[in-house]
Scaffold this motif. Structure first.
Motif, PDB file in Angstrom:
ATOM      1  N   TYR A   1       0.735  -1.101   0.012  1.00 25.80           N
ATOM      2  CA  TYR A   1      -0.274  -0.095  -0.123  1.00 25.80           C
ATOM      3  C   TYR A   1       0.819   1.354   0.079  1.00 25.80           C
ATOM      4  N   PHE A   2       2.105   1.048   0.069  1.00 29.53           N
ATOM      5  CA  PHE A   2       3.095   2.181   0.172  1.00 29.53           C
ATOM      6  C   PHE A   2       4.098   2.178  -0.705  1.00 29.53           C
ATOM      7  N   LYS A   3       4.259   3.222  -1.425  1.00 27.12           N
ATOM      8  CA  LYS A   3       5.547   3.341  -2.508  1.00 27.12           C
ATOM      9  C   LYS A   3       6.780   3.879  -1.858  1.00 27.12           C
ATOM     10  N   LYS A   4       7.885   3.379  -2.120  1.00 24.81           N
ATOM     11  CA  LYS A   4       8.791   3.567  -1.515  1.00 24.81           C
ATOM     12  C   LYS A   4       9.502   5.139  -1.732  1.00 24.81           C
ATOM     13  N   ARG A   5       9.104   5.585  -2.902  1.00 29.23           N
ATOM     14  CA  ARG A   5       9.610   7.034  -3.444  1.00 29.23           C
ATOM     15  C   ARG A   5       8.731   7.911  -2.693  1.00 29.23           C
ATOM     16  N   ARG A   6       7.232   7.724  -2.465  1.00 29.37           N
ATOM     17  CA  ARG A   6       6.346   8.357  -1.616  1.00 29.37           C
ATOM     18  C   ARG A   6       7.093   8.434  -0.074  1.00 29.37           C
ATOM     19  N   LEU A   7       7.309   7.432   0.689  1.00 27.60           N
ATOM     20  CA  LEU A   7       7.940   7.296   1.829  1.00 27.60           C
ATOM     21  C   LEU A   7       9.274   8.169   1.923  1.00 27.60           C
ATOM     22  N   THR A   8       9.861   8.257   0.796  1.00 30.79           N
ATOM     23  CA  THR A   8      11.308   8.818   0.754  1.00 30.79           C
ATOM     24  C   THR A   8      10.885  10.384   0.781  1.00 30.79           C
ATOM     25  N   SER A   9      10.194  10.840  -0.210  1.00 30.13           N
ATOM     26  CA  SER A   9       9.673  12.190  -0.322  1.00 30.13           C
ATOM     27  C   SER A   9       9.263  12.686   1.287  1.00 30.13           C
ATOM     28  N   LEU A  10       8.375  11.873   1.562  1.00 27.91           N
ATOM     29  CA  LEU A  10       7.789  12.547   3.153  1.00 27.91           C
ATOM     30  C   LEU A  10       8.753  12.105   4.354  1.00 27.91           C
ATOM     31  N   ARG A  11       9.959  11.587   4.128  1.00 21.10           N
ATOM     32  CA  ARG A  11      10.743  11.201   5.178  1.00 21.10           C
ATOM     33  C   ARG A  11      10.192  10.478   6.091  1.00 21.10           C
ATOM     34  N   LEU A  12       9.527   9.558   5.826  1.00 21.44           N
ATOM     35  CA  LEU A  12       8.886   8.472   6.608  1.00 21.44           C
ATOM     36  C   LEU A  12       9.619   7.039   6.604  1.00 21.44           C
ATOM     37  N   PRO A  13       9.322   6.165   7.667  1.00 19.99           N
ATOM     38  CA  PRO A  13       9.789   4.846   7.873  1.00 19.99           C
ATOM     39  C   PRO A  13       9.523   4.173   6.210  1.00 19.99           C
ATOM     40  N   GLY A  14      10.777   3.604   5.986  1.00 15.36           N
ATOM     41  CA  GLY A  14      10.655   2.601   4.801  1.00 15.36           C
ATOM     42  C   GLY A  14      11.027   3.454   3.484  1.00 15.36           C
ATOM     43  N   GLY A  15      11.283   4.590   3.675  1.00 19.98           N
ATOM     44  CA  GLY A  15      11.940   5.327   2.504  1.00 19.98           C
ATOM     45  C   GLY A  15      13.512   5.501   2.504  1.00 19.98           C
ATOM     46  N   SER A  16      14.162   5.894   1.383  1.00 28.74           N
ATOM     47  CA  SER A  16      15.549   5.731   1.311  1.00 28.74           C
ATOM     48  C   SER A  16      16.280   6.868   1.896  1.00 28.74           C
ATOM     49  N   PRO A  17      17.188   6.642   2.528  1.00 28.00           N
ATOM     50  CA  PRO A  17      17.963   7.699   3.249  1.00 28.00           C
ATOM     51  C   PRO A  17      18.263   8.853   2.075  1.00 28.00           C
ATOM     52  N   VAL A  18      18.091  10.212   2.591  1.00 31.82           N
ATOM     53  CA  VAL A  18      18.848  11.135   1.561  1.00 31.82           C
ATOM     54  C   VAL A  18      20.166  11.158   1.681  1.00 31.82           C
ATOM     55  N   ARG A  19      20.976  10.986   0.503  1.00 31.15           N
ATOM     56  CA  ARG A  19      22.184  11.066   0.380  1.00 31.15           C
ATOM     57  C   ARG A  19      22.809  12.339   0.228  1.00 31.15           C
ATOM     58  N   ALA A  20      23.958  12.762   0.811  1.00 29.09           N
ATOM     59  CA  ALA A  20      24.597  13.951   0.920  1.00 29.09           C
ATOM     60  C   ALA A  20      24.563  14.524  -0.445  1.00 29.09           C
ATOM     61  N   GLU A  21      25.289  13.644  -1.328  1.00 33.16           N
ATOM     62  CA  GLU A  21      25.288  14.290  -2.587  1.00 33.16           C
ATOM     63  C   GLU A  21      24.176  14.701  -3.256  1.00 33.16           C
ATOM     64  N   SER A  22      23.134  14.043  -3.246  1.00 36.87           N
ATOM     65  CA  SER A  22      21.907  14.467  -3.792  1.00 36.87           C
ATOM     66  C   SER A  22      21.477  15.941  -3.066  1.00 36.87           C
ATOM     67  N   LEU A  23      21.711  16.067  -1.890  1.00 35.99           N
ATOM     68  CA  LEU A  23      21.638  17.654  -1.430  1.00 35.99           C
ATOM     69  C   LEU A  23      22.315  18.422  -1.856  1.00 35.99           C
ATOM     70  N   ARG A  24      23.900  18.315  -2.064  1.00 39.79           N
ATOM     71  CA  ARG A  24      24.601  19.184  -2.780  1.00 39.79           C
ATOM     72  C   ARG A  24      24.183  19.768  -4.087  1.00 39.79           C
ATOM     73  N   ARG A  25      23.611  18.524  -4.784  1.00 34.86           N
ATOM     74  CA  ARG A  25      23.068  18.922  -6.367  1.00 34.86           C
ATOM     75  C   ARG A  25      21.980  19.802  -6.253  1.00 34.86           C
ATOM     76  N   ASN A  26      21.200  19.459  -5.264  1.00 34.31           N
ATOM     77  CA  ASN A  26      19.846  20.219  -5.235  1.00 34.31           C
ATOM     78  C   ASN A  26      19.878  21.751  -5.174  1.00 34.31           C
ATOM     79  N   PRO A  27      19.332  22.507  -6.226  1.00 34.02           N
ATOM     80  CA  PRO A  27      19.412  23.872  -6.326  1.00 34.02           C
ATOM     81  C   PRO A  27      18.999  24.727  -5.415  1.00 34.02           C
ATOM     82  N   THR A  28      18.047  24.204  -4.590  1.00 30.73           N
ATOM     83  CA  THR A  28      17.581  24.968  -3.436  1.00 30.73           C
ATOM     84  C   THR A  28      18.486  25.156  -2.247  1.00 30.73           C
ATOM     85  N   VAL A  29      19.135  23.927  -2.014  1.00 31.96           N
ATOM     86  CA  VAL A  29      20.116  23.829  -0.936  1.00 31.96           C
ATOM     87  C   VAL A  29      21.235  24.606  -1.369  1.00 31.96           C
TER      88      VAL A  29
END
Length: 449
Positions: A409-437
């Motif tokens: 009933y839950f998609k990993k991408r959705r759990l990740t985007s909401l920072r909920l259990p079951g989501g993928s950890p946010v990588r530092a490299e991904s944060l560094r590439r984020n334009p807003t960050v």
């Protein structure tokens, strides 16, 4: 509510039956105190080829509750009711036009309508911009969150959500973010209305079906391909799977009821499968409510995908029900916010799989809500997290313990985007590439320089 004109909008016979049950249960005040107008609409892709609600068998049983019956399709012609709404600057002009056409004068108006998120309900609420609105829901979608944002000038006018109590104890989420309270329509009221409007439908069934060896299993069609959840070929194969499951359960006489809104596309695949299985198949194309079929036939099994009628069979008639194909739909349904997700989740979670499980036993509805409620709330939160931020801690705690038991009933991408259990950890490299960050970091460094 004294002395007002109450305008009830219905697009289907089942919706009209639902709001009539609410009226008879006393939810709209005494009959003599109000002028009541039923406005019917047909939101099918090609409404001209369908049977209008007020010309369907059994409508005469509903007619006495209303002083007048009007057609929304005729009033806004040549526009289609599902796609038309007034421009904001024209809303007051349309109100004057409606009042003139329906002889409303300067009377106070109340609106009772179906899904307030879509037309024609949204259009009508915009036209009568000062009128209180009562939303009524006839299906499982009421247990899910509101699909679209409702502006303040509208959500502040919504008085309540009237809903069928298909799962006793399960509280609807619909419009709850605006503080709108749900009010269940008594089951005995809706069953009584359905029995009355089903009298003519029962006569149709008596003429069509043999007196002996009547179908013992009913298959429910939907219109899944028409709303792009699956392809037409896949939907036809889904019906074949239902047929095979019914035959596997020991049923030799089976009735298939297509959804009234489904396109009239003919296929021989179901008839061919029936021949191969050696079962007798009856296809009911006449405009008869599924609930009339349940009351008249009293089948031993009802099979469907995630139709609300599965729950009305269980809740109103104590008929065993089972599901087919929900796994495929859980994989396919997009976006995650799709309002069909909650009905699909409910049916998948509480009904047996007709292809794998033992079927034929009635549901114990009284025991379902306690287990189902946290799952529905978690899925609902993931669908519309911004509207239900107060639920975050509750959902986070539940997912941490129960996600492994309910992964479908839950998609990993959705759990990740909401920072909920079951989501993928946010990588530092991904944060560094984020334009807003990167912009925020530059501002901090500039401030520190």
């Amino acid at each position: 509510m004294s002395g007002t004109t109450q305008i009830f909008f219905s697009a289907t016979q089942y919706a009209a039956a639902t709001v009539t049950a609410a009226i008879r249960a006393g939810f709209f005040g005494p009959r003599t105190a109000h002028r009541r107008i039923l406005v019917v609409s047909n939101t099918a892709a090609v409404p001209e080829v369908g049977t209008p609600l007020d010309r369907m068998p059994g409508f005469e049983k509903l007619r006495p509750e209303f002083d007048e019956v009007r057609s929304w399709n005729e009033f806004i012609s040549p526009f289609h009711p599902a796609g038309w709404s007034p421009r904001a600057q024209d809303a007051s002009l349309w109100e004057k036009a409606v009042r003139l056409a329906w002889n409303l004068g300067d009377e106070d108006v109340e609106i009772a309508c179906e899904s307030i998120q879509a037309n024609p309900s949204r259009a009508v609420a915009d036209i009568f911009a000062d009128s209180p609105v009562h939303v009524y829901a006839d299906g499982l979608m009421s247990y899910g969150p509101t699909r679209n944002r409702i502006p303040h000038n509208l959500n502040s006018r919504i008085a309540r959500v009237l809903h069928l109590d298909l799962i006793p104890g399960l509280r609807p989420m619909l419009l709850s973010e605006y503080g709108v309270e749900p009010q269940p329509i008594p089951n005995e009221a809706i069953v009584d209305v359905l029995a009355q409007i089903g009298e003519e439908g029962a006569s149709i069934l008596a003429d069509k079906l043999p007196a002996e060896d009547r179908p013992t299993a009913v298959m429910l069609g939907q219109y899944l391909s028409a709303i792009d959840l699956i392809t037409q070929d896949e939907e036809e194969q889904l019906h074949v799977r239902m047929l095979r499951a019914a035959a596997k359960a020991g049923h030799q006489d089976i009735l298939f009821k297509p959804h009234p809104s489904a396109p009239a596309v003919y296929s021989t695949s179901l008839e061919q499968a029936a021949d191969q299985l050696g079962v007798r198949l009856t296809v009911l194309r006449e405009p008869v409510l599924a609930e009339t079929v349940f009351a008249y036939l009293r089948p031993q099994l009802v099979i469907g995908c995630f139709s609300t009628a599965l729950m009305t069979a269980a809740a109103f008639y104590d008929i065993p029900v089972a599901r087919v194909g929900t796994g495929l739909l859980l994989e396919r349904i997009t976006p995650y916010e799709n309002s069909n997700r909650i009905p699909l989740t409910v049916i998948d979670a509480i009904l047996p799989d007709a292809e794998k499980d033992k079927v034929g036993q009635p549901l114990e509805l009284g025991r379902l809500a306690e287990e189902l409620a946290p799952l529905v709330r978690a899925v609902g939160y993931c669908m519309q997290a911004l509207k239900h931020h107060a639920m975050r801690d509750e959902v986070t705690a539940w997912l941490a313990v129960h996600l492994d038991a309910y992964p479908q009933y839950f998609k990993k991408r959705r759990l990740t985007s909401l920072r909920l259990p079951g989501g993928s950890p946010v990588r530092a490299e991904s944060l560094r590439r984020n334009p807003t960050v990167r912009r925020v970091v530059r501002r901090i460094r500039a401030a520190q320089a």
